[in-house]
Design a protein around this motif. Sequence first.
Motif, short mmCIF file in Angstrom:
data_model
loop_
_atom_site.label_atom_id
_atom_site.label_comp_id
_atom_site.label_asym_id
_atom_site.label_seq_id
_atom_site.Cartn_x
_atom_site.Cartn_y
_atom_site.Cartn_z
N LEU A 166 -0.40 6.46 3.10
CA LEU A 166 -0.38 6.31 4.52
C LEU A 166 -1.90 6.34 5.05
O LEU A 166 -2.71 7.27 4.88
CB LEU A 166 0.04 7.62 5.28
N CYS A 167 -2.53 4.92 5.46
CA CYS A 167 -3.73 4.66 5.86
C CYS A 167 -4.13 4.56 7.31
O CYS A 167 -5.19 3.88 7.45
CB CYS A 167 -4.18 3.51 4.78
N CYS B 176 0.98 -1.31 -0.06
CA CYS B 176 -0.05 -0.03 0.16
C CYS B 176 1.03 1.21 -0.09
O CYS B 176 2.01 1.35 0.67
CB CYS B 176 -0.94 0.19 1.21
N MET C 281 0.53 -3.53 5.16
CA MET C 281 -0.39 -3.99 3.75
C MET C 281 0.72 -4.29 2.51
O MET C 281 0.76 -3.66 1.59
CB MET C 281 -1.03 -2.74 3.56
CU1 CUA Z 1 -1.58 2.44 3.78
CU2 CUA Z 1 -3.36 1.11 3.12
#
Ligand code: CUA
Length: 270
Positions: A230-231, A227, A238
Amino acid sequence: MGNAARRWSLRTVSIVSLVILFTLITATSAFADASGQPGGITKEAEDMHQLYLLVLAMALVVFVIVEAALVFVILRYRKKSDQLPEQTHGNNVLEVVWTSIPIIIVLILFVFSFVTLTKVDKEAKPENLTVDVQGFQFQWQFTYRQNDLGPGSDPKATGEVVILGTGKDEPTLVIPVNEPVEFRLHSNDVIHSFYVRDFLYKLDVVPGRDNSFKVTAKEIGTFDGQCAELCGINHSLMRFHLKVVERADFDKFIADQSAGSKKAAAATGK
Ligand code: CUA
């Protein structure tokens, strides 16, 4: 020209030559090892890589000219007395030159970027293999539908193969080589970004919006993905793997996965 002036202009010329030489050497070796950017493993990546090299080459030319001019002017026209040098205002030729050069550069970049973008963004055909990619906090789920497995798949087939990742168990996404594959990206929580470095491409995974893109992998092997947005606190978990295999191996992978999930369903009595 006095002795001092001659010495200085000699020194200026040597420094400018050194700067140009250094830049050229770095530029050449950078280009030789693919300019710091790997070539990518898809047909689409080839075009993006070519565009990158073009932009880099143009940037290098601008860099060398600007830096050389800068160093030259700093050394040649540095303050020698308190008297102001001759002042000039408004030079039409110069104005035209420094306005048209950037316009030409931007036009070239625009045209080549546009051509590349239309090539890369070509829609997948309905008969191409489709993989649904679900990003969630904090991993990925890859879903293959039995009726959408690419050429030769049975449109009436039902069932799905689901590869679900966990923080400890990074999932592996398997796709066949030399075939267009469409990825459809979904998210139910926050914005993630689906990124395989060797695609030279990433696309945001946005809640409430279905983004999709198509690639044709041309190299067999295992590659890393992650990923790239930034989640949340476990964004770094991820990660996933991408495995590009021959069509026969892909069919075997799907068959094994669906046999495995049938066995599991039988064992739990579902
Ligand atoms: Cu970083 Cu989903």
